[in-house]
Design an enzyme around this catalytic site. Structure first.
Site, mmCIF file in Angstrom:
data_model
loop_
_atom_site.group_PDB
_atom_site.id
_atom_site.type_symbol
_atom_site.label_atom_id
_atom_site.label_comp_id
_atom_site.label_asym_id
_atom_site.label_seq_id
_atom_site.Cartn_x
_atom_site.Cartn_y
_atom_site.Cartn_z
ATOM 1 C CB CYS A 157 39.628 41.040 40.104
ATOM 2 S SG CYS A 157 39.782 41.801 38.578
ATOM 3 N NE ARG A 196 38.770 40.744 32.636
ATOM 4 C CZ ARG A 196 38.498 42.075 33.322
ATOM 5 N NH1 ARG A 196 37.495 41.945 34.499
ATOM 6 N NH2 ARG A 196 39.018 42.979 33.716
ATOM 7 C CB CYS A 225 23.409 34.011 41.869
ATOM 8 S SG CYS A 225 23.300 35.005 42.928
ATOM 9 C CB CYS A 249 26.869 31.563 42.610
ATOM 10 S SG CYS A 249 28.335 31.588 43.132
ATOM 11 C CB CYS A 304 34.310 45.973 36.345
ATOM 12 S SG CYS A 304 34.704 43.884 36.037
ATOM 13 C CB CYS A 362 27.019 34.093 49.204
ATOM 14 S SG CYS A 362 25.977 35.661 49.058
ATOM 15 C CB CYS A 396 38.992 44.628 40.170
ATOM 16 S SG CYS A 396 37.476 44.959 39.529
#
Length: 346
Positions: free
Chosen positions: A101, A264, A61, A64, A192, A57, A132
């Protein structure tokens, strides 16, 4: 019967801070009372998460392992085959999951991948499951294509407060996140959106993160609350663990500010005791991910979850014929807030 907690989008920071810092037993009682006005307190939704494209990616972040820029050593993969996604979804449904998801480690999807994503959505919907996806930022055309393929929910977490955001991510802004959420909502899909706690933030950052979600034009339908899982070689690998009571307070605040949202209990459950998870359910969490992995992180195995559910008398939330979850309202809910009115008040 107690009046249902109002759905408000005008919460103030002072109100949210006062709620968060209530005496703990009062906070739990208030959160559970709000929860019972909208949900069966003994039902929890089970969702399954699959990484459909891992690693590489372009974002940075700090939490991550999939970032190509923050020091983690996870190799990149290509988008997996549609048939494999549907096969995995079929297994998830057999295991009791009602929502599927699909997550891709992208800053945003490329147009060349949209047809495959649409086919995944259509295939999983064909199994009778909610769908999702989390794919990063979306433009208008991508939003409409996902919607028209039948996507039910789009996940796009805001991660933390606006104040603390640049300490965690520099390759996009907090406003970029909010813009994508608004674009998804305006297209008619369900939102979400939640975040991660335990990243070295201050208490006010946790409050402000929930306040940002609760003051959107519409509350997210689902609010994932993640406890940071420190990943080796990432900038947050050695961050101090968050006090578990602070985590429960965050769950309770989400439930009170957003009464009808699914809250969640997401990443971090592997390191949580049964007692801590039970306290989170009491504070208003009513959704979990099942399966032994969450994208790239460990998750409790399904038999361990079932043992815990059996201890607590919790059953899985089902899906009705119209695709909506079975959600008992306060006046039909055993042990509802109405039945406890005589015992205490907040």
């Amino acid at each position: 019967m107690l009046d249902a907690a109002p759905l408000r989008n005008d919460w103030t920071r002072a109100e949210a801070e006062e709620i968060y810092n209530m005496p703990f037993m009062d906070l739990l009682f208030r959160a559970q009372s709000v929860h019972r006005q909208h949900y069966d307190p003994n039902q929890v939704q089970r969702s399954k998460l699959l990484s459909i494209k891992t690693g590489g990616c372009a974002e940075d972040c700090a939490y991550c392992s999939q970032s190509a820029r923050n020091g983690a050593k996870l190799s990149a993969s290509k988008l997996i085959e549609v048939e494999r996604v549907i096969a995995e979804a079929r297994k998830a449904k057999a295991g009791g999951a009602t929502r599927y998801c699909m997550g891709a480690a992208w800053r945003s999807p490329k147009d060349r991948d949209m047809a495959a994503l649409e086919a995944m959505i259509e295939g999983v919907k064909g199994l009778g499951m909610e769908t999702c996806m989390t794919l990063g930022m979306l433009d208008d055309n991508q939003v409409f294509r996902l919607r028209d393929a039948g996507l039910d929910y789009y996940n796009h977490n805001i991660d933390t407060s606006e104040r603390y955001y640049s300490e965690i991510i520099t390759t996009r802004t907090f406003a970029d996140r909010i813009d994508t959420l608004n674009r998804v909502r305006e297209a008619g899909m369900k939102v979400c959106a939640g975040g991660i706690v335990g990243m070295g933030e201050q208490q006010m950052d946790r409050i402000d993160m929930m306040l940002a979600l609760a003051t959107l034009e519409e509350h997210p339908d689902s609010v994932p609350v993640n406890m940071l899982i420190p990943i080796a070689d990432t900038p947050l690998a050695d961050v101090a663990k968050l006090d578990p009571i602070e985590f429960v307070r965050t769950i309770a605040l989400a439930r009170i500010l957003m009464p009808k949202s699914h809250v969640r209990l997401s990443a971090g459950r592997t390191d949580m005791s049964d007692e801590l998870q039970a306290m989170c359910f009491f504070a208003g969490a009513n959704s979990i991910f099942v399966g032994d992995t969450l994208l790239t992180a460990d998750n409790p195995e399904e038999d361990k979850d079932q043992i815990l559910f059996d201890k607590l008398g919790i059953t899985a939330m089902g899906v009705g014929s119209d695709g909506s979850h079975d959600e008992a309202q306060a006046n039909t809910c055993p042990g509802s807030a109405a039945e406890t009115r005589e015992e205490a008040s907040v």
